[in-house]
Enzyme design. Structure first.
Site, PDB file in Angstrom:
ATOM      1  N   CYS A   1      23.975 -26.678  15.592  1.00 23.82           N
ATOM      2  CA  CYS A   1      24.825 -27.793  16.020  1.00 23.82           C
ATOM      3  C   CYS A   1      25.580 -28.420  14.860  1.00 23.82           C
ATOM      4  O   CYS A   1      26.411 -29.304  15.068  1.00 23.82           O
ATOM      5  CB  CYS A   1      23.981 -28.862  16.726  1.00 23.82           C
ATOM      6  SG  CYS A   1      22.915 -29.802  15.620  1.00 23.82           S
TER       7      CYS A   1
ATOM      8  N   HIS B   1      16.589  -4.633  -0.736  1.00 26.20           N
ATOM      9  CA  HIS B   1      16.165  -4.864   0.639  1.00 26.20           C
ATOM     10  C   HIS B   1      17.264  -5.575   1.392  1.00 26.20           C
ATOM     11  O   HIS B   1      17.983  -6.403   0.830  1.00 26.20           O
ATOM     12  CB  HIS B   1      14.880  -5.705   0.672  1.00 26.20           C
ATOM     13  CG  HIS B   1      14.980  -6.974  -0.094  1.00 26.20           C
ATOM     14  ND1 HIS B   1      14.913  -7.043  -1.481  1.00 26.20           N
ATOM     15  CD2 HIS B   1      15.177  -8.257   0.315  1.00 26.20           C
ATOM     16  CE1 HIS B   1      15.041  -8.296  -1.880  1.00 26.20           C
ATOM     17  NE2 HIS B   1      15.216  -9.047  -0.814  1.00 26.20           N
TER      18      HIS B   1
ATOM     19  N   GLU C   1      15.780 -26.999  18.583  1.00 31.92           N
ATOM     20  CA  GLU C   1      16.864 -26.028  18.797  1.00 31.92           C
ATOM     21  C   GLU C   1      16.295 -24.701  19.271  1.00 31.92           C
ATOM     22  O   GLU C   1      16.860 -24.042  20.149  1.00 31.92           O
ATOM     23  CB  GLU C   1      17.664 -25.814  17.502  1.00 31.92           C
ATOM     24  CG  GLU C   1      18.505 -26.997  17.071  1.00 31.92           C
ATOM     25  CD  GLU C   1      19.749 -27.198  17.928  1.00 31.92           C
ATOM     26  OE1 GLU C   1      19.740 -26.789  19.110  1.00 31.92           O
ATOM     27  OE2 GLU C   1      20.728 -27.766  17.408  1.00 31.92           O
TER      28      GLU C   1
ATOM     29  N   CYS D   1      22.130 -27.935  10.203  1.00 29.75           N
ATOM     30  CA  CYS D   1      21.612 -27.110  11.312  1.00 29.75           C
ATOM     31  C   CYS D   1      22.584 -25.974  11.617  1.00 29.75           C
ATOM     32  O   CYS D   1      23.773 -26.194  11.829  1.00 29.75           O
ATOM     33  CB  CYS D   1      21.382 -27.968  12.556  1.00 29.75           C
ATOM     34  SG  CYS D   1      20.917 -26.994  14.014  1.00 29.75           S
TER      35      CYS D   1
ATOM     36  N   HIS E   1      13.880 -30.613  13.804  1.00 26.73           N
ATOM     37  CA  HIS E   1      15.059 -30.382  14.645  1.00 26.73           C
ATOM     38  C   HIS E   1      15.173 -28.903  15.022  1.00 26.73           C
ATOM     39  O   HIS E   1      15.488 -28.565  16.175  1.00 26.73           O
ATOM     40  CB  HIS E   1      16.300 -30.855  13.886  1.00 26.73           C
ATOM     41  CG  HIS E   1      17.588 -30.602  14.599  1.00 26.73           C
ATOM     42  ND1 HIS E   1      18.026 -31.391  15.652  1.00 26.73           N
ATOM     43  CD2 HIS E   1      18.533 -29.645  14.432  1.00 26.73           C
ATOM     44  CE1 HIS E   1      19.193 -30.936  16.078  1.00 26.73           C
ATOM     45  NE2 HIS E   1      19.519 -29.871  15.366  1.00 26.73           N
TER      46      HIS E   1
HETATM   47  N1  LIG Z   1       4.586  -8.560  -0.200  1.00 29.15           N
HETATM   48  C1  LIG Z   1       5.642  -8.731   0.612  1.00 29.15           C
HETATM   49  N2  LIG Z   1       5.752  -7.971   1.711  1.00 29.15           N
HETATM   50  C2  LIG Z   1       6.794  -8.124   2.541  1.00 29.15           C
HETATM   51  N3  LIG Z   1       7.776  -8.988   2.350  1.00 29.15           N
HETATM   52  C3  LIG Z   1       7.728  -9.771   1.264  1.00 29.15           C
HETATM   53  C4  LIG Z   1       6.657  -9.665   0.360  1.00 29.15           C
HETATM   54  N4  LIG Z   1       6.850 -10.585  -0.619  1.00 29.15           N
HETATM   55  C5  LIG Z   1       7.996 -11.221  -0.321  1.00 29.15           C
HETATM   56  N5  LIG Z   1       8.536 -10.727   0.802  1.00 29.15           N
HETATM   57  C6  LIG Z   1       9.792 -11.117   1.434  1.00 29.15           C
HETATM   58  O1  LIG Z   1      10.832 -10.532   0.688  1.00 29.15           O
HETATM   59  C7  LIG Z   1      12.016 -11.292   0.850  1.00 29.15           C
HETATM   60  C8  LIG Z   1      12.698 -11.388  -0.476  1.00 29.15           C
HETATM   61  O2  LIG Z   1      13.908 -12.081  -0.305  1.00 29.15           O
HETATM   62  P1  LIG Z   1      15.020 -12.131  -1.407  1.00 29.15           P
HETATM   63  O3  LIG Z   1      14.536 -11.451  -2.640  1.00 29.15           O
HETATM   64  O4  LIG Z   1      15.321 -13.576  -1.596  1.00 29.15           O
HETATM   65  O5  LIG Z   1      16.224 -11.411  -0.792  1.00 29.15           O
HETATM   66  C9  LIG Z   1      11.587 -12.636   1.403  1.00 29.15           C
HETATM   67  O6  LIG Z   1      12.081 -12.759   2.725  1.00 29.15           O
HETATM   68  C10 LIG Z   1      10.060 -12.593   1.374  1.00 29.15           C
HETATM   69  O7  LIG Z   1       9.483 -13.239   2.485  1.00 29.15           O
HETATM   70 ZN   LIG Z   2      21.048 -28.555  15.619  1.00 30.68          ZN
END
Ligand SMILES: Nc1ncnc2c1ncn2[C@@H]1O[C@H](COP(=O)(O)O)[C@@H](O)[C@H]1O
Ligand SMILES: [Zn+2]
Ligand SMILES: Nc1ncnc2c1ncn2[C@@H]1O[C@H](COP(=O)(O)O)[C@@H](O)[C@H]1O
Ligand SMILES: [Zn+2]
Lengths: 221, 221
Positions: free
Chosen positions: A196, A137, A214, A193, A210
């Site tokens: 900033c 993804h 922002e 942040c 914060h």
């Molecule tokens: N069932 C779900 N449907 C949609 N998004 C999801 C689901 N479970 C987890 N996520 C998102 O999938 C992403 C996985 O991120 P990462 O594996 O760290 O790159 C995170 O932003 C989660 O919020």
């Molecule tokens: Zn800031």
DNA sequence: TATTCCGATAGTGAC
DNA sequence: GTCACTATCGGAATGAG
């Protein structure tokens, strides 16, 4: 053997019509969805449908130059779509948009129409150096990190440090330190942040407060 | 400017008869009491009564060789008294004491009576490199650290690292690193079992559970 | 020193 | 570096007349 949440993204790819609220669009090669636990006020995911590629680590999948190029093109499209959504969300608050709207409303309108705000710049596209979700993804996410679902340091640092690898940085050079993200301890870094540069150490709640401020200023640009 | 708890030990010195349950004995120069928040199953404090000395940091007070010697002698007495108390507390569990008792009960008793356990070795006497209580006090404490009042890492490490300075180490040499305990970070060290050396990192509760087991074995020696 | 409050950290289990 | 739940760990403030 575990069917656990780490595999949940696969369902959107196999069966996009089951998630009409979440799926933004689909075509033969990709499904675009809303992140269910958004870490910014707008957070989308681009899911490649290729059965082989989608089970690979992004660094591995992107070694295929042709595939990488297709992903970059599609992510670019989704990014523009997301930019339109940001305009709908915050256009009424934006000083630059107001200038454009005032020009549009003028009688007669000026020859040169102000461009309005470039919302594409406010959206980043990329992957995590160590994804937790097993299906490939690409994050398409607004820079604000204004979201109740952003609950701890790793959430934030996974987007605010080199742990987040922008799509345009691929292919990575062989000596890129992001090949070995654990060694680098990106997620343990002080909270800083994005706007900033203020350092909040380990104080996540203070950072979050914060970021709320922002956000209020950022949307008004 | 405060009257706060850090000065509470002074009351025992000024008015020992007000604390009959806590005062073990008193004489002109010292008051011996039970620690109100014991960090081992037996934890006593020796309080010098000299009005000047008792407001000094122990390292400063012990620069006076004559005073240091008096303290060492008195602490030795209290240590023996504490050893007797340990024998009363755990003698019935102790293998070495059982051997002695069996010899005593034998008919006829052997010519050489086994010594029984040397409880003095199980008691340490010393001070904290940075005391929190303002009135001079010497800890006379069993090695077990089996106590509900031992509630966090600093409690433990203040007795299990060089932060605890045994009386016999005085006078300290001028290059002794304990003169500058903050730099050494003694209290931040990993938690390490005093008995077997096992390292518990930051896991205080796990250490404590382990110390409960060690206590069960220690008293049976 | 102890106590209390709050927030940060760490481990687990999820079918 | 999935989420959600729990237990634990850690700093900061407090205090007194
Ligand atoms: N069932 C779900 N449907 C949609 N998004 C999801 C689901 N479970 C987890 N996520 C998102 O999938 C992403 C996985 O991120 P990462 O594996 O760290 O790159 C995170 O932003 C989660 O919020
Ligand atoms: Zn800031
Ligand atoms: N009111 C009190 N009566 C008796 N002992 C106390 C009292 N308040 C604190 N203590 C003990 O005094 C000792 C002070 O240790 P320290 O100042 O770190 O050398 C600790 O062991 C406390 O448990
Ligand atoms: Zn041990």
């Amino acid at each position: 053997m575990g069917s656990n949440r780490r595999d949940d993204l696969g369902a959107y790819v196999r069966n996009p019509e089951s998630f009409p609220k979440d799926v933004i669009y689909q075509n033969e090669e990709f499904v675009a969805i809303r992140d269910k636990f958004p870490k910014s006020s707008l957070h989308l995911l681009l899911l490649p449908r290729d059965r082989i590629k989608m089970r690979k680590h992004p660094f591995e999948a992107f070694k295929d130059a042709e595939f990488l190029e297709k992903v970059k093109v599609e992510a670019g499209k989704l990014q523009k779509l997301a930019a339109s959504e940001l305009r709908r969300m915050y256009g009424k608050d934006s000083a630059q948009e107001k200038v454009r709207q005032a020009a549009l409303d003028a009688h007669p309108p000026p020859d040169e129409l102000p461009a309005g705000r470039d919302w594409v710049k406010e959206i980043k596209c990329g992957v995590h150096a160590v994804p937790s979700m097993n299906d490939l993804h690409i994050h398409v996410i607004a820079v604000d990190h204004y979201s109740e679902r952003m609950k701890h340091r790793k959430h934030y640092n996974s987007f605010a440090t080199p742990f987040f690898v922008p799509l345009e940085d691929f292919p990575l050079k062989s000596d890129d330190s992001r090949w070995h993200p654990e060694r680098e301890g990106y997620l343990r870094r002080d909270l800083v942040c994005w706007r900033c540069g203020r350092n909040f150490g380990n104080s996540f709640e203070k950072l979050k407060t914060h970021l709320w401020k922002e956000f209020g200023e950022w949307k008004k640009i």
